[in-house]
Enzyme design. Structure first.
Site, PDB file in Angstrom:
ATOM      1  CG  ASP A  23     -46.388  26.876  25.070  1.00 17.94           C
ATOM      2  OD1 ASP A  23     -47.289  27.232  25.837  1.00 17.94           O
ATOM      3  OD2 ASP A  23     -46.545  26.747  23.835  1.00 17.94           O
ATOM      4  CG  ASP A  61     -51.361  30.224  20.099  1.00 18.00           C
ATOM      5  OD1 ASP A  61     -50.983  30.536  21.245  1.00 18.00           O
ATOM      6  OD2 ASP A  61     -51.076  29.143  19.555  1.00 18.00           O
TER       7      ASP A  61
HETATM    8  C1  GLA Z   1     -48.794  27.140  21.842  1.00 19.52           C
HETATM    9  C2  GLA Z   1     -48.081  28.483  21.770  1.00 19.52           C
HETATM   10  C3  GLA Z   1     -47.674  28.768  20.323  1.00 19.52           C
HETATM   11  C4  GLA Z   1     -46.776  27.640  19.814  1.00 19.52           C
HETATM   12  C5  GLA Z   1     -47.481  26.306  19.970  1.00 19.52           C
HETATM   13  C6  GLA Z   1     -46.538  25.143  19.648  1.00 19.52           C
HETATM   14  O1  GLA Z   1     -50.018  27.169  21.180  1.00 19.52           O
HETATM   15  O2  GLA Z   1     -48.909  29.509  22.257  1.00 19.52           O
HETATM   16  O3  GLA Z   1     -46.999  30.007  20.239  1.00 19.52           O
HETATM   17  O4  GLA Z   1     -45.567  27.650  20.532  1.00 19.52           O
HETATM   18  O5  GLA Z   1     -47.974  26.113  21.296  1.00 19.52           O
HETATM   19  O6  GLA Z   1     -47.128  23.903  19.850  1.00 19.52           O
END
Ligand code: GLA
Length: 398
Positions: A150, A220
């Protein structure tokens, strides 16, 4: 001497066989969109070792594992400090990652983990910057089968190293993803490699070149209809970038989370299946109702998602709140989803099925997936009553 030569030859053959088996395994990772479960959407920062074990047990007892949901993925907040040699430790919520992996594997499941190319993860835990090879090796030693990587605080690195230079920043980002890919390859353990950088810089165009098996295409998801359907609909046009081995990822499922209604959950599952999206459930399995289980485990919806042709579906026609999406399947059949994204029931007055544009010359045989009903032969003028935020999912044959 002859004995020694024969033995040497046998060892060489064994090594050769092992390495080509490993290479083959790496290639077949994600031949169809990965299926499993991830901790973030429900547990977020509260996830523990016990939640993962309970989930593993429930994936088996509910039938989800046998329906295809095999990856159990720990998202952010498992990370502890590094030891004196720089090796990453899990934190007190995960006392023994190797033991957890053994447990998950003993259930016929696979274990996934999470990190970032930055110094910190999105939840500000320790991440992989400067420790890529070491971390990949630690994951391999634990028995990890899937890595979600990520971007998070790597954005700061990009900004610092190439201020106000989007092209140079993009290059840095690609290099960071490629670096972890190479680190995984070096471990010789097959791992699904999942990119998460929110769809920036048209990741679908370059994801495969940095070894990605899937890449997030959006920010998200959250457990409400507006966000979920916005994400799903915004995948139109991305179909050509998906193929066996690498997939567009519109984020993990919220089926069974929040206040999504029955019809909204059907729409969510249908959209993701039509998109050949990774099916990574995100609900709390300890509280899963039979209704939610039936949606997640619907055999035909899963078969549409997992179809071996590996073609992502796309929007065929839109008229107001009604949208018709089409996904070609391997055996020549086609999945057709008729969505009603509107706020009241749709009767499809004046809206045909657009069978010609769907590649059919006349009537077709139709199976209604969610109604589990053979509809016999239907024509372009067939009408369906589609509830608010609902969907009709058909499998059509010539
Ligand atoms: C980001 C990602 C999410 C999750 C969070 C965890 O927002 O897009 O899917 O993994 O981080 O902190």
């Amino acid at each position: 001497m002859r004995v020694r030569n024969t033995m040497l030859m046998a060892v060489c053959l064994l090594l050769l066989a092992t390495s080509s088996a490993l290479a083959a395994a790496a290639q077949t990772v994600a031949a169809t969109p990965p299926m499993g479960w991830n901790s973030w959407n429900f547990f977020a920062g509260k996830v523990t070792d016990k939640d993962i074990r309970d989930t593993a047990d429930l994936l088996v007892s509910t039938g989800m594992r046998d329906a295809g949901y095999v990856y159990v993925n720990i998202d952010d907040t498992w990370e502890g400090e590094r030891d004196a040699s720089g090796r990453i430790q899990s934190n007190s919520k995960f006392p023994d990652m190797k033991a957890l992996a053994d447990y998950v594997h003993s259930k016929g499941l696979k274990l996934g983990i999470y990190s970032s190319p930055g110094a910190k993860t999105c939840a500000r835990f320790e991440a992989s910057l400067g420790h890529e090879e070491q971390d990949a090796q630690t994951y391999a030693d634990w028995g990890i089968d899937y890595l979600k990587y990520d971007l998070c605080s790597y954005r700061t690195v990009m900004q610092q190293q190439a201020p106000d230079d989007p092209a140079a920043q993009n290059k840095l980002m690609r290099q960071a993803y490629e670096k972890m890919h190479q680190a995984i390859v070096k471990t010789r353990r097959p791992m699904v490699y999942s990119l998460c950088q929110y769809g920036w810089d048209s990741v679908w165009e370059w994801g495969p070149s940095v070894g990605a098996n899937l890449w997030r295409t959006t920010g998200d998801i959250s457990a409400n209809f507006d966000r979920m359907s916005l994400i799903g609909r915004s995948q139109a046009g991305l179909a050509k970038f998906a193929a066996p081995g690498h997939w567009n990822d519109p984020d993990m499922l919220e089926v069974g989370n929040g206040k999504l209604t029955h019809d909204e959950n059907l729409t969510h599952m249908t959209l993701w299946a039509m998109l050949a999206a990774p099916l990574i459930a995100g609900n709390n399995l300890t509280q899963m109702t039979p209704e939610i289980g039936a949606i997640l485990m619907n055999k035909e919806a899963i078969a549409i998602d997992q179809d071996a042709l590996g073609r992502q579906g796309d929007r065929l026609y839109a008229e107001g709140p009604v949208e018709i999406w089409l996904k070609p399947l391997k055996d020549g059949r086609k999945a057709m989803a008729i969505f009603n994204f509107g706020e009241s029931t749709a009767e499809m007055r004046g809206i045909g099925l657009h069978l010609k544009e769907a590649g059919f010359s006349g009537q077709v045989s139709a199976n209604d997936v969610w109604a589990a009903k053979d509809l016999g032969r239907i024509g372009d003028d067939s009408k369906f009553t589609i509830p608010r935020h609902g969907v009709v999912l058909l499998v059509l044959t010539k």
